[in-house]
Scaffold this motif. Sequence first.
Motif, PDB file in Angstrom:
ATOM      1  N   GLY A 104       0.801  -1.209   0.000  1.00 37.71           N
ATOM      2  CA  GLY A 104       0.000   0.000   0.000  1.00 37.71           C
ATOM      3  C   GLY A 104       0.840   1.267   0.000  1.00 37.71           C
ATOM      4  N   LEU A 105       2.104   1.162   0.404  1.00 38.03           N
ATOM      5  CA  LEU A 105       2.986   2.324   0.361  1.00 38.03           C
ATOM      6  C   LEU A 105       3.170   2.847  -1.051  1.00 38.03           C
ATOM      7  CD1 LEU A 105       5.764   1.186   2.866  1.00 38.03           C
ATOM      8  CD2 LEU A 105       4.086   2.997   3.238  1.00 38.03           C
ATOM      9  N   LEU A 106       3.045   1.953  -2.043  1.00 37.46           N
ATOM     10  CA  LEU A 106       3.240   2.376  -3.430  1.00 37.46           C
ATOM     11  C   LEU A 106       2.141   3.316  -3.895  1.00 37.46           C
ATOM     12  CD1 LEU A 106       4.322  -1.054  -4.978  1.00 37.46           C
ATOM     13  CD2 LEU A 106       5.783   0.807  -4.170  1.00 37.46           C
ATOM     14  N   GLN A 113       1.849   9.228  -1.706  1.00 33.83           N
ATOM     15  CA  GLN A 113       2.606  10.251  -2.414  1.00 33.83           C
ATOM     16  C   GLN A 113       3.920  10.600  -1.722  1.00 33.83           C
ATOM     17  OE1 GLN A 113       0.019  13.632  -2.854  1.00 33.83           O
ATOM     18  NE2 GLN A 113      -1.431  12.572  -4.176  1.00 33.83           N
ATOM     19  N   VAL A 114       3.937  10.560  -0.399  1.00 35.79           N
ATOM     20  CA  VAL A 114       5.109  10.998   0.359  1.00 35.79           C
ATOM     21  C   VAL A 114       5.680   9.872   1.221  1.00 35.79           C
ATOM     22  CG1 VAL A 114       5.930  12.651   2.084  1.00 35.79           C
ATOM     23  CG2 VAL A 114       4.234  13.359   0.400  1.00 35.79           C
ATOM     24  N   THR A 115       4.830   9.024   1.780  1.00 37.40           N
ATOM     25  CA  THR A 115       5.273   8.029   2.753  1.00 37.40           C
ATOM     26  C   THR A 115       6.285   7.060   2.154  1.00 37.40           C
ATOM     27  OG1 THR A 115       3.083   8.192   3.758  1.00 37.40           O
ATOM     28  CG2 THR A 115       4.479   6.381   4.482  1.00 37.40           C
ATOM     29  N   TRP A 116       6.071   6.640   0.930  1.00 35.61           N
ATOM     30  CA  TRP A 116       6.996   5.687   0.307  1.00 35.61           C
ATOM     31  C   TRP A 116       8.370   6.311   0.144  1.00 35.61           C
ATOM     32  CZ3 TRP A 116       9.729   6.615  -4.110  1.00 35.61           C
ATOM     33  CH2 TRP A 116       9.305   7.690  -4.916  1.00 35.61           C
ATOM     34  N   ARG A 117       8.396   7.610  -0.162  1.00 39.08           N
ATOM     35  CA  ARG A 117       9.689   8.294  -0.325  1.00 39.08           C
ATOM     36  C   ARG A 117      10.411   8.408   1.012  1.00 39.08           C
ATOM     37  NH1 ARG A 117       9.214  14.456  -1.147  1.00 39.08           N
ATOM     38  NH2 ARG A 117       9.002  14.198   1.112  1.00 39.08           N
ATOM     39  N   ASN A 118       9.662   8.753   2.067  1.00 41.74           N
ATOM     40  CA  ASN A 118      10.287   8.843   3.390  1.00 41.74           C
ATOM     41  C   ASN A 118      10.859   7.496   3.814  1.00 41.74           C
ATOM     42  OD1 ASN A 118       9.472  11.536   3.514  1.00 41.74           O
ATOM     43  ND2 ASN A 118       7.592  11.061   4.630  1.00 41.74           N
ATOM     44  N   GLY A 119      10.098   6.422   3.581  1.00 42.47           N
ATOM     45  CA  GLY A 119      10.594   5.092   3.924  1.00 42.47           C
ATOM     46  C   GLY A 119      11.816   4.701   3.108  1.00 42.47           C
ATOM     47  N   LEU A 120      11.819   5.058   1.832  1.00 49.04           N
ATOM     48  CA  LEU A 120      12.965   4.741   0.974  1.00 49.04           C
ATOM     49  C   LEU A 120      14.218   5.477   1.430  1.00 49.04           C
ATOM     50  CD1 LEU A 120      13.968   3.297  -1.601  1.00 49.04           C
ATOM     51  CD2 LEU A 120      13.296   5.335  -2.891  1.00 49.04           C
ATOM     52  N   ILE A 121      14.083   6.746   1.808  1.00 47.14           N
ATOM     53  CA  ILE A 121      15.238   7.526   2.262  1.00 47.14           C
ATOM     54  C   ILE A 121      15.775   6.965   3.574  1.00 47.14           C
ATOM     55  CG2 ILE A 121      15.958   9.790   3.083  1.00 47.14           C
ATOM     56  CD1 ILE A 121      13.983  11.014   1.099  1.00 47.14           C
ATOM     57  N   LEU A 122      14.881   6.631   4.503  1.00 47.60           N
ATOM     58  CA  LEU A 122      15.334   6.102   5.794  1.00 47.60           C
ATOM     59  C   LEU A 122      15.971   4.720   5.628  1.00 47.60           C
ATOM     60  CD1 LEU A 122      12.351   7.258   8.028  1.00 47.60           C
ATOM     61  CD2 LEU A 122      14.691   8.146   8.022  1.00 47.60           C
ATOM     62  N   PRO A 158       1.216   9.288  13.029  1.00 48.98           N
ATOM     63  CA  PRO A 158       0.153   9.094  12.039  1.00 48.98           C
ATOM     64  C   PRO A 158      -0.511   7.737  12.218  1.00 48.98           C
ATOM     65  CG  PRO A 158       2.305   8.836  11.015  1.00 48.98           C
ATOM     66  CD  PRO A 158       2.562   9.319  12.412  1.00 48.98           C
ATOM     67  N   GLN A 159      -1.824   7.703  12.042  1.00 49.73           N
ATOM     68  CA  GLN A 159      -2.567   6.467  12.214  1.00 49.73           C
ATOM     69  C   GLN A 159      -2.833   5.763  10.893  1.00 49.73           C
ATOM     70  OE1 GLN A 159      -3.214   5.323  15.326  1.00 49.73           O
ATOM     71  NE2 GLN A 159      -2.086   7.123  16.034  1.00 49.73           N
ATOM     72  N   SER A 160      -3.124   6.524   9.845  1.00 52.11           N
ATOM     73  CA  SER A 160      -3.464   5.944   8.544  1.00 52.11           C
ATOM     74  C   SER A 160      -2.455   6.407   7.503  1.00 52.11           C
ATOM     75  CB  SER A 160      -4.878   6.354   8.129  1.00 52.11           C
ATOM     76  OG  SER A 160      -4.964   7.764   7.973  1.00 52.11           O
ATOM     77  N   LEU A 161      -2.540   5.822   6.323  1.00 47.67           N
ATOM     78  CA  LEU A 161      -1.662   6.236   5.232  1.00 47.67           C
ATOM     79  C   LEU A 161      -1.915   7.683   4.839  1.00 47.67           C
ATOM     80  CD1 LEU A 161      -1.811   3.027   2.991  1.00 47.67           C
ATOM     81  CD2 LEU A 161       0.106   3.796   4.391  1.00 47.67           C
ATOM     82  N   GLN A 162      -3.175   8.126   4.944  1.00 53.39           N
ATOM     83  CA  GLN A 162      -3.496   9.511   4.628  1.00 53.39           C
ATOM     84  C   GLN A 162      -2.844  10.460   5.631  1.00 53.39           C
ATOM     85  OE1 GLN A 162      -5.720   7.043   4.838  1.00 53.39           O
ATOM     86  NE2 GLN A 162      -6.188   6.769   2.657  1.00 53.39           N
ATOM     87  N   ASP A 163      -2.840  10.079   6.907  1.00 53.33           N
ATOM     88  CA  ASP A 163      -2.170  10.913   7.910  1.00 53.33           C
ATOM     89  C   ASP A 163      -0.670  11.000   7.643  1.00 53.33           C
ATOM     90  OD1 ASP A 163      -4.610  11.239   9.152  1.00 53.33           O
ATOM     91  OD2 ASP A 163      -4.290   9.609  10.573  1.00 53.33           O
ATOM     92  N   ALA A 164      -0.062   9.878   7.267  1.00 47.64           N
ATOM     93  CA  ALA A 164       1.377   9.879   7.007  1.00 47.64           C
ATOM     94  C   ALA A 164       1.728  10.719   5.786  1.00 47.64           C
ATOM     95  CB  ALA A 164       1.869   8.442   6.814  1.00 47.64           C
ATOM     96  N   ASP A 165       0.834  10.780   4.813  1.00 43.53           N
ATOM     97  CA  ASP A 165       1.102  11.586   3.628  1.00 43.53           C
ATOM     98  C   ASP A 165       1.057  13.078   3.921  1.00 43.53           C
ATOM     99  OD1 ASP A 165       1.868   9.994   1.601  1.00 43.53           O
ATOM    100  OD2 ASP A 165      -0.078   9.820   0.630  1.00 43.53           O
ATOM    101  N   ARG A 166       0.457  13.453   5.048  1.00 42.17           N
ATOM    102  CA  ARG A 166       0.409  14.872   5.405  1.00 42.17           C
ATOM    103  C   ARG A 166       1.703  15.350   6.064  1.00 42.17           C
ATOM    104  NH1 ARG A 166      -4.789  13.149   7.507  1.00 42.17           N
ATOM    105  NH2 ARG A 166      -6.426  13.604   5.978  1.00 42.17           N
ATOM    106  N   LEU A 167       2.623  14.443   6.349  1.00 37.57           N
ATOM    107  CA  LEU A 167       3.922  14.835   6.904  1.00 37.57           C
ATOM    108  C   LEU A 167       4.811  15.314   5.768  1.00 37.57           C
ATOM    109  CD1 LEU A 167       4.621  11.956   9.468  1.00 37.57           C
ATOM    110  CD2 LEU A 167       3.953  14.306   9.972  1.00 37.57           C
ATOM    111  N   ARG A 168       4.891  16.611   5.623  1.00 39.38           N
ATOM    112  CA  ARG A 168       5.694  17.201   4.563  1.00 39.38           C
ATOM    113  C   ARG A 168       6.985  17.756   5.135  1.00 39.38           C
ATOM    114  NH1 ARG A 168       3.113  16.267  -0.546  1.00 39.38           N
ATOM    115  NH2 ARG A 168       0.878  16.148  -0.132  1.00 39.38           N
TER     116      ARG A 168
END
Length: 337
Positions: free
Chosen positions: A110-112, A115-124, A296-306
Motif C-alpha cells: 500500500g505504500l506504493l 505520495q510521500v510516505t513511500w519516499r520517506n521510507g525509501l530515504i530512511l 500518524p494512524q493511517s496512510l493519509q495521515d502519514a502523507d500529510r507529513l511534509r
Amino acid sequence: MGAGLFSVAGTLLLPGLAALVQDWRLLQGLGALMSGLLLLFWGFPALFPESPCWLLATDQVARARKILWHFAEASGVDPEDRSLEESSLVTELAMLSAGSPQPHYQSPLGLLRTQVTWRNGLILGFSSLVGEGIRASFRRSLAPQVPTFYLPYFLEAGLEVAALVFLLLTADRCGRRPVLLLGTMATGLASLLLLAGAQYLPGWTMLSLSVLGLLASRAVSALSSLFAAEVFPTVIRGAGLGLVLGAGFLGQAADPLDALHGRRGFFLQHVVFASLAVLALLCVLLLPESRGRGLPQSLQDADRLRRSPLLGCPRQDHLPLLSPSDSCWAGHTPQQR
C-alpha cells in the motif's frame, strides 16, 4: 534506544561468556536456546500483548477492548468504574464497535499508492543501509592503528553506547532531521578524508577519523530506525520499520566484500559507500520533522507529513514546491506582515 543498549550489553558480555564456555558449539547452542525462549512471547499473548493502537487502527475493536481492560486490571483500575474518564473510553469503544466493523489490514504494498510516505521510507532505508554498510570501512581503517585483538571490539561497543547517549541528548532537543543530517555529514566527511588521505595522514588522524566515522555511522543507523517508527503510520508501522531494519542488515552483509582481491576489494567498497553517504546527505533534506507531532494512524495521515525548512517555522509543514519564504508568511494577516 533501549533495544540498542541491550544489544551493547550482549556485545560486552559475549567475550566473557565465550571464555567461560570455551566451546563454540555450546556457545552457539546457548544462543539458539535464548532465541527460542522468545517464542514464549508468541505463544502466550498475556506476556507480550498486541498494541491496542494498531488494533483500533485496523478496526479490531473487540481485541483492543480486551487488552485495554487487561491493562486496567493490571494497573489496579476497575474498568467498570463509571468515572468521567473511564466512561468516555467505554463510550468511544462502543461507538467504534457499532455495526461490527470487519478488520481492515494494510499491506506494505500500500505504500506504493502513497505520495510521500513511500519516499520517506525509501530515504530512511537508504540511510540505514549506508550507516551499517560503511562501518566495515572504518573498522578496516581502525585495525592498523589498534594492534591488540580485543581493543577494537570493546572500542566499537563503547562508541555504540556513546552514539545512543548522543541521540538521547539531542534527538528531542534539536529534532530528528537535523541530527540525522549531522550524522550523515560526519559519516561522509570522515569516509572521504580516509579515502583521500590514507597514504598521507598521520596515524593519530587516521585513528580519530575512524572513531568519528564509527560513532556517526552508528548514530545514523539507530536514528533511521527511530525516525521510521515515527514516520510510518500505525497500520503498517511494524512492516515499515522491518523494511528499514532489513536495509541495515543488508548493509552489514557487505562486510565480507572488503576481503575480495585483498586491498582492491576494500578500496572499491570504500569508494561505493562514501559516494552513497554523500547521496544520503542530500536525500535527508527531503524528510519531514516528526518531533512534537502525533504519530500518524493511517496512510493519509502519514502523507500529510511534509518537509519543513531547517531554519524558521520548524513546526509547520510545507508542500514540496512551496518556497520557505512564502510558507513562513502563510497564516499571517497583511497587518502582521
